[in-house]
Design a protein around this motif. Structure first.
Motif, mmCIF file in Angstrom:
data_model
loop_
_atom_site.group_PDB
_atom_site.id
_atom_site.type_symbol
_atom_site.label_atom_id
_atom_site.label_comp_id
_atom_site.label_asym_id
_atom_site.label_seq_id
_atom_site.Cartn_x
_atom_site.Cartn_y
_atom_site.Cartn_z
ATOM 1 N N LYS A 224 -6.066 -19.621 7.818
ATOM 2 C CA LYS A 224 -7.077 -18.600 8.008
ATOM 3 C C LYS A 224 -6.730 -17.374 7.161
ATOM 4 O O LYS A 224 -5.611 -16.893 7.157
ATOM 5 N N LYS A 225 -7.721 -16.860 6.423
ATOM 6 C CA LYS A 225 -7.502 -15.698 5.567
ATOM 7 C C LYS A 225 -7.470 -14.419 6.388
ATOM 8 O O LYS A 225 -8.192 -14.266 7.363
ATOM 9 N N ASP B 90 -7.969 -10.360 7.064
ATOM 10 C CA ASP B 90 -9.043 -9.402 6.796
ATOM 11 C C ASP B 90 -8.696 -8.606 5.538
ATOM 12 O O ASP B 90 -7.573 -8.112 5.366
ATOM 13 N N TYR B 91 -9.646 -8.486 4.596
ATOM 14 C CA TYR B 91 -9.390 -7.822 3.323
ATOM 15 C C TYR B 91 -9.012 -6.352 3.504
ATOM 16 O O TYR B 91 -8.175 -5.821 2.772
ATOM 17 N N GLU C 203 -3.277 -12.334 -2.828
ATOM 18 C CA GLU C 203 -4.076 -11.909 -1.689
ATOM 19 C C GLU C 203 -4.601 -10.493 -1.898
ATOM 20 O O GLU C 203 -5.771 -10.207 -1.635
ATOM 21 N N GLU D 60 -7.299 -10.546 -4.577
ATOM 22 C CA GLU D 60 -8.556 -11.119 -4.065
ATOM 23 C C GLU D 60 -9.303 -10.100 -3.211
ATOM 24 O O GLU D 60 -10.522 -9.915 -3.350
ATOM 25 N N ALA D 61 -8.580 -9.390 -2.356
ATOM 26 C CA ALA D 61 -9.207 -8.384 -1.504
ATOM 27 C C ALA D 61 -9.799 -7.262 -2.349
ATOM 28 O O ALA D 61 -10.914 -6.786 -2.082
ATOM 29 N N TYR E 244 -19.481 -9.381 2.788
ATOM 30 C CA TYR E 244 -18.258 -9.557 3.574
ATOM 31 C C TYR E 244 -18.326 -8.741 4.859
ATOM 32 O O TYR E 244 -17.930 -9.221 5.940
ATOM 33 N N GLY F 235 -18.284 -11.714 7.007
ATOM 34 C CA GLY F 235 -16.871 -12.095 6.896
ATOM 35 C C GLY F 235 -16.630 -12.992 5.697
ATOM 36 O O GLY F 235 -17.420 -13.038 4.746
ATOM 37 N N HIS F 236 -15.562 -13.776 5.749
ATOM 38 C CA HIS F 236 -15.210 -14.643 4.623
ATOM 39 C C HIS F 236 -16.286 -15.701 4.363
ATOM 40 O O HIS F 236 -16.507 -16.101 3.212
ATOM 41 N N GLU F 237 -16.969 -16.156 5.441
ATOM 42 C CA GLU F 237 -18.000 -17.176 5.263
ATOM 43 C C GLU F 237 -19.167 -16.650 4.440
ATOM 44 O O GLU F 237 -19.885 -17.408 3.776
ATOM 45 N N GLY G 279 -16.696 -16.365 -4.149
ATOM 46 C CA GLY G 279 -15.595 -15.510 -3.700
ATOM 47 C C GLY G 279 -14.866 -14.877 -4.856
ATOM 48 O O GLY G 279 -15.348 -14.785 -5.977
#
Length: 376
Positions: free
Chosen positions: A4-5, A7-8, A50, A53-54, A67, A71-73, A79
């Protein structure tokens, strides 16, 4: 199993209402901390991916909106690029340049000075003591006498470099995750000069310099010691890039003296005297740096005794009003061959010394003669 990623906002350590400048500032600190060129700890590379990416998501208005809502979905297949989007940067220096203004000060260097030259010179003992002016012949690189350093034939002029348009630098635009930045490098055609030689000088072949022999006068200061270096400022090689010339260093060696020995600022003279003068005392004329001087030999002088002549030695370097000592070291010489008269007198002298001995020690001279087979 898919990890699970995080939170950015949590990754960058900022709040959800953070401004673009706050996000960028947070990313700078973390990127510098975890960049693989700087941080060799295990897991640093993954943390950097990471953080990267954020940053890419939260600095893109559309992606950040998706986002925040889903969220990530909500990012789907659109992405972030992850660490792969950072491969345009060659190293830590490049990312630092991108953060703080395009290109660093490394792209331009100040003109470096010319090379220093080293020569040696031998002077006499007296020249090292009292100083002198000596002539030195030096071969060094100088500005070409035909083109005067322009590297072009007289009457012609260099033309602007076509590769860099006369700027001496080549600018290339690069696209990165931070946006577009300019990379500035020195032109490989004109090597930063901004100009190229159309007609090279026939004498120096576009070097702008030639090797010439010069005669220089070197001032040897009084009191200098062998092995000392004298620096002649700006008498070295010229600068190849417009800076100042180098210096000329002259290493001075002093020849030994046939009579005197130098110890710092003192002069040592080893002076032989005969046994009669050593015993009786007397006056003696000895050589000095300034000519001659009369010294007094005290009665009873022994080998190794020192007679000192104050302020008759070497002038102090930089203060010639002060001088060291002239030290006369007495060496009592015992004669190896005697005339009959000298032998008779010495034997008589030895017997007179025998008379002054205690009663039990008398007759020592006669005993010595018997032992040596010389008794009469």
């Amino acid at each position: 199993m898919t990890t699970k990623k995080r939170d950015y906002y949590e990754v960058l350590g900022v709040s959800r209402g953070a401004s673009d400048e706050q996000i960028k500032s947070a990313f700078r600190k973390l990127a510098l901390r975890y960049h693989p060129d700087r941080n060799k700890e295990a897991g640093a590379s993954d943390k950097f991916k990471e953080v990267n990416e954020a940053y890419q998501v939260l600095t893109d208005a559309r992606k950040r909106s998706d986002y925040d809502r889903f969220g990530h979905e909500g990012l789907g297949g659109d992405g972030a690029q992850g660490f792969d989007g950072f491969e345009n940067f060659g190293g830590f220096g490049d990312i630092f340049d991108a953060f703080f203004g395009g290109h660093s000060a490394r792209t331009r260097t100040s003109p470096r000075r010319g090379s220093d030259l080293q020569y040696s010179m031998t002077v006499s003992f007296e020249e090292a003591v009292f100083g002198a002016e000596k002539e030195l012949e030096v071969q060094r690189t100088e500005v070409c006498s035909r083109c005067h350093g322009t590297r072009s034939e007289p009457g012609t002029a260099p033309r602007a470099c076509a590769n860099c348009s006369g700027s001496g630098q080549v600018r290339r635009a690069h696209q990165s995750i931070f946006g577009q930045f300019m990379q500035v490098t020195t032109c490989t055609v004109c090597h930063g000069a901004g100009k190229v030689i159309a007609e090279p000088c026939a004498k120096c072949r576009a070097k702008g310099t030639e090797v010439r022999t010069r005669r220089l006068v070197v001032a040897i200061p009084a009191g200098i010691e062998g092995g000392t270096q004298i620096r002649l400022t700006a008498e070295g090689e010229p600068s190849p890039s417009g800076g100042g010339p180098g210096d000329l260093y002259v290493s001075v060696q002093a020849q030994p003296h046939p009579v005197f020995e130098r110890k710092g600022y003192d002069i040592v003279l080893r002076q032989p005297v005969n046994i009669a003068m050593a015993a009786l005392g007397g006056r003696l004329v000895v050589p000095t740096l300034d000519g001659e001087a009369e010294i007094v030999i005290p009665p009873g002088t022994e080998t190794g005794d020192v007679i000192r002549l104050r302020s008759e030695g070497v002038p102090h370097l930089g203060n010639t009003s002060q001088r060291g000592e002239h030290q006369v070291v007495v060496i009592v010489r015992t004669p190896k061959s005697l005339t009959d008269e000298q032998r008779r007198l010495l034997e008589s002298l030895a017997e007179s010394f025998d008379d002054g001995l205690p009663e039990g020690d008398k007759g020592w001279f006669g005993k010595i003669k018997e032992t040596l087979g010389g008794a009469e």
